[in-house]
Motif scaffolding. Structure first.
Motif, PDB file in Angstrom:
ATOM      1  N   THR A 466     112.826  29.381  25.038  1.00 16.27           N
ATOM      2  CA  THR A 466     113.021  27.942  24.992  1.00 16.27           C
ATOM      3  C   THR A 466     111.770  27.218  24.517  1.00 16.27           C
ATOM      4  OG1 THR A 466     112.403  27.843  27.297  1.00 16.27           O
ATOM      5  CG2 THR A 466     114.749  27.909  26.827  1.00 16.27           C
ATOM      6  N   VAL A 469     111.320  23.611  22.674  1.00 19.81           N
ATOM      7  CA  VAL A 469     112.411  22.706  23.023  1.00 19.81           C
ATOM      8  C   VAL A 469     111.801  21.455  23.674  1.00 19.81           C
ATOM      9  CG1 VAL A 469     114.405  22.438  24.544  1.00 19.81           C
ATOM     10  CG2 VAL A 469     114.042  24.567  23.309  1.00 19.81           C
ATOM     11  N   VAL A 472     112.520  17.108  27.698  1.00 10.48           N
ATOM     12  CA  VAL A 472     113.677  16.518  28.372  1.00 10.48           C
ATOM     13  C   VAL A 472     114.777  17.567  28.563  1.00 10.48           C
ATOM     14  CG1 VAL A 472     115.454  14.744  28.267  1.00 10.48           C
ATOM     15  CG2 VAL A 472     113.153  14.238  27.437  1.00 10.48           C
ATOM     16  N   ALA A 473     115.034  18.298  27.480  1.00  8.82           N
ATOM     17  CA  ALA A 473     116.056  19.341  27.545  1.00  8.82           C
ATOM     18  C   ALA A 473     115.658  20.414  28.555  1.00  8.82           C
ATOM     19  CB  ALA A 473     116.258  19.958  26.178  1.00  8.82           C
ATOM     20  N   GLN A 474     114.373  20.754  28.548  1.00  6.80           N
ATOM     21  CA  GLN A 474     113.866  21.745  29.507  1.00  6.80           C
ATOM     22  C   GLN A 474     114.168  21.289  30.932  1.00  6.80           C
ATOM     23  OE1 GLN A 474     111.553  24.539  28.488  1.00  6.80           O
ATOM     24  NE2 GLN A 474     112.236  25.252  30.470  1.00  6.80           N
ATOM     25  N   ALA A 476     116.459  19.427  31.935  1.00  5.21           N
ATOM     26  CA  ALA A 476     117.886  19.475  32.235  1.00  5.21           C
ATOM     27  C   ALA A 476     118.259  20.839  32.801  1.00  5.21           C
ATOM     28  CB  ALA A 476     118.690  19.187  30.979  1.00  5.21           C
ATOM     29  N   TRP A 477     117.647  21.872  32.303  1.00  3.47           N
ATOM     30  CA  TRP A 477     117.943  23.226  32.779  1.00  3.47           C
ATOM     31  C   TRP A 477     117.184  23.502  34.057  1.00  3.47           C
ATOM     32  CZ3 TRP A 477     121.310  26.924  32.271  1.00  3.47           C
ATOM     33  CH2 TRP A 477     120.982  28.234  32.652  1.00  3.47           C
ATOM     34  N   ASP A 482     110.851  29.498  31.723  1.00  6.31           N
ATOM     35  CA  ASP A 482     111.641  30.716  31.894  1.00  6.31           C
ATOM     36  C   ASP A 482     110.789  31.908  32.300  1.00  6.31           C
ATOM     37  OD1 ASP A 482     113.829  29.352  31.171  1.00  6.31           O
ATOM     38  OD2 ASP A 482     114.416  30.711  29.553  1.00  6.31           O
ATOM     39  N   LYS A 483     109.671  32.040  31.627  1.00  3.03           N
ATOM     40  CA  LYS A 483     108.881  33.262  31.814  1.00  3.03           C
ATOM     41  C   LYS A 483     107.509  32.899  32.346  1.00  3.03           C
ATOM     42  CE  LYS A 483     111.428  35.814  28.377  1.00  3.03           C
ATOM     43  NZ  LYS A 483     111.408  36.755  27.254  1.00  3.03           N
ATOM     44  N   ASP A 679     110.848  37.073  34.119  1.00  2.00           N
ATOM     45  CA  ASP A 679     111.849  36.209  33.492  1.00  2.00           C
ATOM     46  C   ASP A 679     112.703  35.622  34.620  1.00  2.00           C
ATOM     47  OD1 ASP A 679     114.050  35.072  32.235  1.00  2.00           O
ATOM     48  OD2 ASP A 679     114.019  36.540  30.604  1.00  2.00           O
ATOM     49  N   ARG A 681     115.080  33.709  34.608  1.00  6.24           N
ATOM     50  CA  ARG A 681     116.505  33.520  34.307  1.00  6.24           C
ATOM     51  C   ARG A 681     117.296  34.833  34.361  1.00  6.24           C
ATOM     52  NH1 ARG A 681     116.823  29.608  35.973  1.00  6.24           N
ATOM     53  NH2 ARG A 681     115.160  28.157  35.576  1.00  6.24           N
ATOM     54  N   THR A 682     116.584  35.960  34.303  1.00  5.26           N
ATOM     55  CA  THR A 682     117.296  37.247  34.286  1.00  5.26           C
ATOM     56  C   THR A 682     116.793  38.209  35.356  1.00  5.26           C
ATOM     57  OG1 THR A 682     115.745  38.248  32.741  1.00  5.26           O
ATOM     58  CG2 THR A 682     117.630  37.082  31.779  1.00  5.26           C
ATOM     59  N   MET A 809     117.202  33.377  42.946  1.00  7.26           N
ATOM     60  CA  MET A 809     118.291  32.423  43.203  1.00  7.26           C
ATOM     61  C   MET A 809     118.217  31.897  44.624  1.00  7.26           C
ATOM     62  SD  MET A 809     121.289  34.567  41.394  1.00  7.26           S
ATOM     63  CE  MET A 809     122.614  33.908  42.397  1.00  7.26           C
TER      64      MET A 809
END
Lengths: 814, 328
Positions: A466, A469, A472-474, A476-477, A482-483, A679, A681-682, A809
């Motif tokens: 990402t 990017v 603002v978009a960042q 949003a997520w 991410d890393k 990461d 996200r994963t 999570m």
């Protein structure tokens, strides 16, 4: 016999010619050209193929076994069960039997076996055997197994007395100082529970044997054992149980890996003996890959509770460890790993007040055994992870905290270990320097300060999917990148000078020299790929002043080689090395004494070097060693050839009772530092950098030593991040490399070894053992780095993406 | 391994006739990288007594591309698909998916037809007979699925019914995103064509006895289409997907006019996230759109008790695949 003393001055006197050089492995050529003879290659005339029928229940009574159809298959030469063979008991507590009678206790229980003229017929015969079972209650969780009323895995102990519960009666308790007083004196205390599961050795050469009896009932067992002398004794005992009077000879083929898996004998070996004796033909049993996963014994799973405290200055005040080990259904060496776990528990870092308790519990799971590190990786995961937690509570950076408490030379630990050489601090410093530990920490602190003013994030932002990017978009997520990266370290203590866990920790060596200057060295030790044969060549070559090409090492035949306690406990370079060294020194003395007579010159002026008998007093008398050998042999009188025998027994203590004493001649230290990228996200963990500093005493062969550290590091990374045996109520779901996620060459990490050489006074040329340490601190170093990156403390191995993601999570409330 | 008859077919018709032979349990074999392993492990309660070798059928490995699109024979090897120039140029995610399978050695023998029709990798289904007997399961005609109460960490989060094994094929995922059609031929010249995801059912495939996958047809790509194939695995090479995603997005003047989002290893067939595709169409593609589409794509997921993590994992891979497609 006391070993001859070599002084430091003697060692320093001459530059080493062979020791300390990175000489390629002695067997590298035959292995890469496919000429090495593995068990898979071994065929004897008239040989039959054995195959084993395993239980299809985790816990059941055997009602009946019908072998009649199998017996009728042409080419099937024997069908054996516990009901038509003598009982052979084996294992550490003799609670295991070659073929199971009346009752099965785990899926891998051997119920019947056949020998046939081809492997296919043997397989067909196995399928034709019909077994009726009556299910019995089973228990798969060690803590449930300890509850009152839990089904008993063994109703009787091996003496035939009733068992009250599933706990093994083993005395694994140690204490030193006063833990309560230490706790009272603590300014900070950290506690945690850590869990490690089953992992297995993944030997690329699957297990197997060929048993062959001669007409006089002498047994030759072609074997891949790591303990030729002890296995011979085990087989000899089984012969007695079989009522067979002959003698046992154990002959090794090339091993496709050991890692501790071959430290005990297995049922399949006794079954091969029974089949061979019944058929009067050699019988081969060779595991396929699934069997290798299923029917060899993995690392002992542990659940560890730990509490550690420190005073306001960060000095450790106490350490309290208790653990439960899943023994599985039978008892092998895995049940004794707590005796080795006591070592780092009592003596890694300086801590006076220590308590250690371990309980091994029978379950209906597969039974566990020895694996590289022998328990220390499991307990070090708890100690070193928890140490970071304590350091954080005390507000002291982890590296500083470790330095403050590090072990020092010339000390005696609470367990009574006499530490002379100690590279703990140099290893810590080497890792910190190589990783620019202080710089990394300072940069992170600066970022955190920036974060407080709204300018940065609580992590190292690196290039990610990402990147680029708009913010603002960042947002949003998620607010976080991410890393993220982090660093961690962990240390280790292991035996480096043998370990007296058996009543002898010795090794014998015979040496003979021929007329041409070629030397045969018969060592009781063995090689499973670690390079012991090469190390012995170097030590003997150095001592006799010859090139390694003149030295032939003969190992792996109990008819020829002396006794040895086996290849384990990182002991071979040290113990077998010393044994060879002292035998070689005797030969050296013999040659020099003869040379003095032959050359008519004082002994004191003579030396063996570069293939020559060098005469310092009269250089013209310097001559080739083989000339002296021949003159001594073919003399007109007093003919002699040179040979020697030496049995080296390290003067260490067999620990029992209070488990205090000095059970190794040297102690090996190390520190691993790692930078990871998580990461979020994963749940994927990438190793960015991996530094492994080891106190090796003296590197006899830096090339092989680096190989040991690299291999250990990679095996440790696999253990930490990917490998696990997955059981569903005792049934192994992943007996293959598809689902057992052993890392491949393409996953390998560039482990950077740092060799810290602090010579061990008693070691051959100063060497310490280094076979196991490479994987001991790997998992906690990675867990500490993950915590540094994402603030999540992972307390269970392996830290696979699914586990890491689930933890992230939970922590982030997603 | 039980012994069996082995016949080399020379035509599709002959192969279909052999496979449909009454009274035989016949199986088609091409590369053998899946079937032989399954036979050696003894996973079938009733193992085949006849193997029909398809490798001896000439011409079934052709890779042909023209204005009408791509046609790949079922015997084309994954290695050939991975390095095919026209596939790399016009259907790159198909090439990438083929390249993502296993190891070079396996890609050199494994075929497209075999990759599409391979057996599932569920560890209950695959449990080897030699270790105390194979495990009976619904997919093998047994009464129940042992995974339901067992370890489901790699099982389905979509469309599981009775059996919760996931379709292990990587190429099927990419092909579904490319609107590929699978050509099936059967005894007596029977022939039908199905979208790739319709080949699979929760308990296997729609293939009738005697029926074979003989080819895959892929329509020509839209000029403005961009795509990505991402495969998440525990280890780098030689691993099956935990989750994979193929994304194909058509952008005209910055606006998404068409989209395909297909998730692999999440259900019994490649799972098309239709609502997420609809969400993307008609707007610009940026990170916000990708995040929203990923949320929608996983909204209907029904994880089992052991694989809840696959939902956020798949969401992340969907989002990344959309953004990676923009780059592609």
């Amino acid at each position: 016999m006391n070993p001859p003393v070599i002084t430091e001055q003697e060692r320093a006197q001459k530059e080493l010619a062979v020791v300390g050089k990175g000489i390629p492995k002695a067997d590298a050529g035959v292995k890469v050209t496919g000429q090495a003879q593995y068990m898979h290659d071994l065929e004897l005339p008239n040989m039959l193929y054995g195959k084993i029928l395993y239980s299809d229940r985790a816990s059941a009574r055997i009602v009946s076994i019908d072998t009649s159809e199998a017996e009728r298959i042409p080419g099937v030469k024997a069908v054996l069960t516990a009901y038509n063979t003598p009982e052979i008991r084996f294992g550490f507590l003799k609670d295991n039997m070659a073929l199971k009678k009346d009752r099965v206790r785990q899926y891998r229980d051997e119920v019947a076996a056949v020998a046939a003229t081809t492997p296919e017929l043997a397989e067909a015969a196995i399928k034709a055997i019909v077994v009726h079972y009556e299910d019995l209650p089973a228990v798969f969780d060690p803590e449930e197994a300890m509850q009152e009323g839990a089904p008993l895995v063994h109703e009787l102990n091996p003496k035939g007395e009733p068992n009250k519960d599933n706990r093994l009666r083993l005395p694994w308790k140690f204490s030193a100082g006063d833990v309560e007083a230490g706790e009272a004196a603590s300014a900070f205390i950290a506690e945690g529970e850590y869990e490690t599961g089953w992992v297995t050795h993944c030997c690329l050469g699957t297990a197997g044997c060929v048993a062959a009896f001669d007409p006089d009932d002498n047994l030759t067992m072609y074997s891949i054992t790591q303990i030729p002398s002890l296995a011979k004794a085990d087989f000899q005992e089984a012969m007695k149980a079989m009522g067979v009077r002959g003698k046992v000879r154990v002959v090794l083929t090339t091993l496709g890996g050991g890692f501790g898996s071959k430290l005990d004998t297995y049922a399949f070996e006794y079954i091969a003996m029974l089949l061979a004796h019944r058929t009067k033909k050699p019988v081969k049993i060779l595991f396929d890959r699934e069997e290798e996963f299923f029917a060899t014994s993995p690392r002992q799973p542990t659940r560890i509770k730990i509490r550690q405290g420190c005073d306001a200055e960060g000095r450790l005040t106490f350490r309290d460890i208790s653990m439960v080990l899943d023994n599985g259904a039978y008892t092998s060496w895995g049940a004794t790993t707590p005796t080795v776990m006591m070592m780092p528990s009592s003596s890694l870092y300086q801590v006076e007040n220590v308590r250690f308790r371990a309980t091994c519990v029978y379950t209906n799971n597969t039974y566990a055994q020895a694996m590289r590190g022998y328990g220390t990786p499991q307990v070090t995961f708890a100690i070193e992870s928890n140490l970071d937690e304590l350091a954080e509570k005390a507000g002291i950076e982890g590296y500083e905290f470790r330095l403050k408490n590090a072990n020092l030379p010339d000390t005696v630990t609470p367990q009574g270990f006499k530490v002379d050489s100690c590279g703990h601090v140099p290893c810590l410093e080497a890792v910190a320097e190589r990783m620019d530990w202080a710089g990394y920490r300072a940069a992170k602190a600066a970022r955190l300060a920036g974060d407080a003013t709204g300018a940065g994030g609580d992590a190292t932002l690196v290039e990610s999917d990402t990147a680029g990017v708009p913010p603002v978009a960042q947002a949003a997520w998620t607010e976080l990148p991410d890393k993220v990266r982090g660093i961690g370290m962990a240390c280790l203590l292991h035996v480096g000078g043998g370990a007296k866990i058996y009543k002898s920790d010795g090794c014998g060596t015979l040496i003979k020299v021929d007329d041409l200057g070629y030397v045969d060295v018969y060592s009781g030790s063995m090689d499973m790929g670690q390079g012991l044969d090469t190390i012995l060549r170097q030590i003997v070559a150095e001592t006799l002043g010859l090139g390694v090409d003149r030295i032939n090492v003969v190992i792996g035949d109990t008819d020829v080689c002396p006794w040895d306690a086996g290849a384990h406990a990182s002991r071979s370079t040290f113990v077998a090395g010393n044994s060879a060294l002292y035998a070689a020194q005797q030969v050296r003395e013999q040659i020099l004494n003869s040379a003095a007579d032959i050359l008519d010159t004082p002994r004191d002026g003579l030396d063996l070097t570069g293939g020559m008998v060098v005469c310092a007093d009269d250089p013209e008398k310097t001559t080739k060693i083989e000339k002296v050998l021949r003159k001594a042999h073919f003399a007109s009188a007093g003919n002699t050839m040179f040979m020697a025998a030496y049995f080296y027994e390290p003067p260490t203590d067999l620990l029992a009772g209070d488990f205090k004493g000095n059970y190794s001649m040297a102690y090996a230290w190390g520190c691993h530092g790692v930078e990871v990228e998580v990461d979020r996200r994963t749940g994927q963990i990438d190793i960015v950098r991996y530094i492994a500093a080891h106190d090796v005493g003296k590197a006899i062969n830096p090339l092989l030593l680096r190989g040991q550290i690299l291999g250990g590091g990679l095996q440790g990374i696999g253990w930490a991040l990917a490998e696990e045996m997955i059981f569903d109520e005792g049934k192994l779901l992943n007996p293959n490399f598809r689902d057992y996620k052993m890392l491949t060459a393409l996953d390998s990490v560039d482990v950077e070894p740092i060799l810290v050489e602090d010579p061990a006074a008693a070691g051959p040329y100063g060497a310490k053992g280094i076979g196991e340490p490479g994987l001991v601190p790997t998992a906690p170093a990675i867990a500490n780095a993950i915590y540094d990156a994402v603030g999540i403390r992972l307390r269970k191995l392996p830290m696979k993406p699914e586990m890491v993601l689930a933890a992230i999570m939970e922590a982030e409330g997603r | 391994m039980r012994s069996f008859r082995h016949v080399r077919a020379t035509t599709v018709a002959e192969a279909c006739a052999l496979l449909a032979e009454p009274g035989t349990r016949a199986r088609a074999n091409a590369g053998g990288s899946d079937l032989l392993g399954a036979l050696k492990d003894g996973i079938y309660p009733e193992p085949p007594d006849l193997l029909v070798d398809l490798k001896t059928i000439p011409g079934l490995d052709a890779i042909e591309a023209d204005e009408a699109g791509l046609r790949v024979g079922a015997l084309a090897r994954l290695a050939d698909i991975a390095r095919s120039e026209p596939i790399r140029a016009h259907w790159p995610i198909f090439s990438q998916a083929a390249q993502a399978v296993a190891s070079p050695q396996i890609r050199n023998v494994a075929t497209l037809g075999g990759n599409l029709c391979q057996e599932v990798r569920c560890w209950y289904f695959r449990y080897p007979a030699g270790l105390g007997g194979s495990i009976d399961c619904l997919r093998k005609g047994g009464p129940r699925c042992p995974a339901v109460k067992g370890d489901t960490r790699y099982h389905a989060i979509f469309e599981g019914r009775g059996c919760f094994a996931v379709c292990p094929s990587d190429t099927a995922v990419a092909l579904a995103a490319l609107d590929a059609i699978v050509v099936l031929e059967g005894p007596g010249g029977a022939r039908r064509e199905l979208p790739v995801q319709d080949v699979y059912t929760p308990l296997g495939t729609v293939l009738e006895p005697g029926e074979l996958v003989t080819a895959v047809r892929v329509p020509p790509p839209a000029e403005e289409a961009r795509s990505a194939f991402l495969k998440f695995t525990v280890r780098e090479p030689i691993d099956f997907a935990v989750v994979s995603v193929a994304a194909s997005i058509t952008l005209r003047d910055g606006v998404c006019t068409d989209a395909r989002l297909v998730l692999g290893a999440v259900g019994p067939r490649p799972y098309r996230a239709l609502e997420a595709e609809a969400r993307l169409i008609g707007g610009p593609i940026d990170e916000r759109a990708a995040v929203e589409a990923a949320e929608v794509a996983l909204a209907g997921a029904k994880p089992l008790r052991g694989n809840a993590y696959k939902v956020p994992l798949a969401r992340s891979i969907v989002m990344r695949a959309i953004l990676a497609a923009l780059e592609g």
